[in-house]
Write a protein that holds these residues in place. Sequence first.
Motif, PDB file in Angstrom:
ATOM      1  N   ARG A  15      34.745  37.097  36.928  1.00 14.79           N
ATOM      2  CA  ARG A  15      35.533  37.075  38.165  1.00 14.79           C
ATOM      3  C   ARG A  15      37.026  37.245  37.876  1.00 14.79           C
ATOM      4  N   VAL A  16      37.500  36.601  36.821  1.00 16.96           N
ATOM      5  CA  VAL A  16      38.913  36.760  36.452  1.00 16.96           C
ATOM      6  C   VAL A  16      39.199  38.209  36.104  1.00 16.96           C
ATOM      7  N   ASP A  17      38.315  38.821  35.344  1.00 13.99           N
ATOM      8  CA  ASP A  17      38.493  40.217  34.943  1.00 13.99           C
ATOM      9  C   ASP A  17      38.598  41.122  36.164  1.00 13.99           C
ATOM     10  N   PRO A  21      44.033  42.354  38.533  1.00  8.06           N
ATOM     11  CA  PRO A  21      45.139  43.167  39.081  1.00  8.06           C
ATOM     12  C   PRO A  21      45.756  42.579  40.347  1.00  8.06           C
ATOM     13  N   ARG A  22      45.006  41.739  41.053  1.00  9.90           N
ATOM     14  CA  ARG A  22      45.493  41.206  42.327  1.00  9.90           C
ATOM     15  C   ARG A  22      46.050  39.788  42.222  1.00  9.90           C
ATOM     16  N   LEU A  23      46.056  39.213  41.031  1.00 12.92           N
ATOM     17  CA  LEU A  23      46.550  37.852  40.868  1.00 12.92           C
ATOM     18  C   LEU A  23      48.078  37.820  40.855  1.00 12.92           C
ATOM     19  N   VAL A  30      47.443  30.453  35.405  1.00 15.39           N
ATOM     20  CA  VAL A  30      46.222  29.645  35.429  1.00 15.39           C
ATOM     21  C   VAL A  30      45.081  30.406  34.780  1.00 15.39           C
ATOM     22  N   ALA A  31      44.994  31.703  35.078  1.00 17.73           N
ATOM     23  CA  ALA A  31      43.905  32.521  34.543  1.00 17.73           C
ATOM     24  C   ALA A  31      43.914  32.527  33.017  1.00 17.73           C
ATOM     25  N   ARG A  62      44.053  27.925  45.121  1.00 17.23           N
ATOM     26  CA  ARG A  62      44.136  29.299  45.620  1.00 17.23           C
ATOM     27  C   ARG A  62      43.553  30.281  44.599  1.00 17.23           C
ATOM     28  N   PHE A  63      43.789  30.027  43.317  1.00 13.23           N
ATOM     29  CA  PHE A  63      43.284  30.882  42.248  1.00 13.23           C
ATOM     30  C   PHE A  63      41.758  30.949  42.283  1.00 13.23           C
TER      31      PHE A  63
END
Length: 285
Positions: A15-17, A21-23, A30-31, A62-63
Amino acid sequence: MTAPETSPGSGVRERVDAAWPRLTPAERQVARFVLERADDLAGYSGAELAEASGASKATVSRFFRRLGFTSYAQARTDARSPRARGVPTGGLPDSGGEPVAVHLAHDVENLTRTASALAAADLDAVTTALAGARRVLVLGWRNSYPVALHLREQLVQARPDVAVGPLPGQTVAEELAGLDERDVLVVVGFRRRTPTVSAAVRLAADLGVPCVLLTDPAAAPPPVPVAHRLVVPVEGPGAFDSYAAAMMTVAVLAEGVLASRSGPGQDRTRVVAAAHDALRELERH
């Protein structure tokens, strides 16, 4: 807010991957912390994670919502699954089917996903780079090594100067140190990666060596930009991963290199075949 391009069952890393681009910068902070400690994520409370990552509780919440989780609690539950990290636990789902049929259905799904990903990738650029490089070095560790070795064995049919590492007793520093912008490094880094994977990618960037990264959807973004990144699913239906899609990707790359080299590639295959005959290394039918 745009939902991440992952399925509801995707793990934290995947999910992080997909969402990277939108974080926002704060969410990426945090990621990075989460990716470095994904195996221990279940041991942190929300407040502890916020403090340890240097972010606010609101940013942490939110993350995880941006990743598609309903809450941090759901993400912790997901992180508790060893199988999501590639650890061989459990077994085939109780679907009432035969084991071979279960594996076949799952591999077909992985192959279909891979075909879609490869169709969207710039394969011509990848194969042209592999065909035209002065030298190609293919690296892989643990379960990635058989894929790396197979890629090397296929490429060397179509072009010379293709090496694989690490070989028994070999360190890869000497191999990497001799490369430059005229060469190509292929790093095969499927899940349960060693730290050397990221280190090799970083060193290649420092040396100006174009890098092709072959990895899985659960991998974090590479530590530095790479020339090409091919994402291949390897999760299996039971306790162990399946590399059917990875081997298909190897075949696609090797075929592309052979086609890209055209005359010289065909000439090399004939020379190799003649050498096999002279050495009597292979059975003749």
